[in-house]
Design an enzyme around this catalytic site. Structure first.
Site: not given
Ligand code: RB5
Length: 147
Positions: A110, A68-71, A133-134, A66, A10-11, A99-100, A137
């Site tokens: 960020r 955080t990489g989370v979304g 074994r992996h 992104c 994303d941006h 392993h995964n 799993r």
């Molecule tokens: C964008 O502001 C932010 O939410 C996105 O880049 C990301 O971190 C979501 O997981």
């Protein structure tokens, strides 16, 4: 087939993605960039789904960036056969492959600086699944009804 890296951001991840594409090219990867192509505000799932779809089809391995990489990983992991790992260190990136059997690396622009991001990407791309074994799993990851 050559080594293909399907990339998306994303941006928030746009600048780091560009930098990482250069590194991957130097490592011999052909880059398929599904966007975004500017720093204008946009929605991360759009790019995550594009990358995950291509990875699920077997086109290559994926890289998503992104804030955080989370979304990115949440959206990518909705695709059967996709194993997306958000990593903030090289050890986790290597183990996610070994392993995964991770096939998508997610990074947070960020969270990690560009120097560390390069090391994480290199660790991910230079490691491979150990099987054994992996295998069992990893297969169980796709069986949520067994819980
Ligand atoms: C964008 O502001 C932010 O939410 C996105 O880049 C990301 O971190 C979501 O997981």
């Amino acid at each position: 087939m050559g080594k293909i890296l399907i990339v998306g951001s994303d941006h928030a991840g746009f600048a780091l993605k560009k930098e990482l594409c250069e590194v991957a090219r130097e490592l011999g990867y052909e880059i398929e960039d599904v966007g975004t192509h500017s720093a204008e505000s946009t929605d991360y799932p759009d790019y995550s789904h594009r990358v995950a779809g291509a990875v699920a089809r077997g086109d290559g391995v994926g890289l998503l960036v992104c804030g955080t990489g989370v979304g990115m990983s949440m959206a990518a992991n909705r695709h059967p056969g996709v194993r997306a790992a958000t990593c903030g260190d090289s050890y986790s990136a290597a183990m996610a492959r070994r392993h995964n059997d991770a096939n998508v690396l997610c990074l947070g622009s960020r969270v990690v600086g560009s120097g560390l991001a390069v090391e994480i990407l290199k660790a991910f791309l230079s490691s491979s699944f150990e099987g054994g074994r992996h295998e069992r799993r990893v297969h169980k990851i796709e069986l949520p009804d067994e819980g």
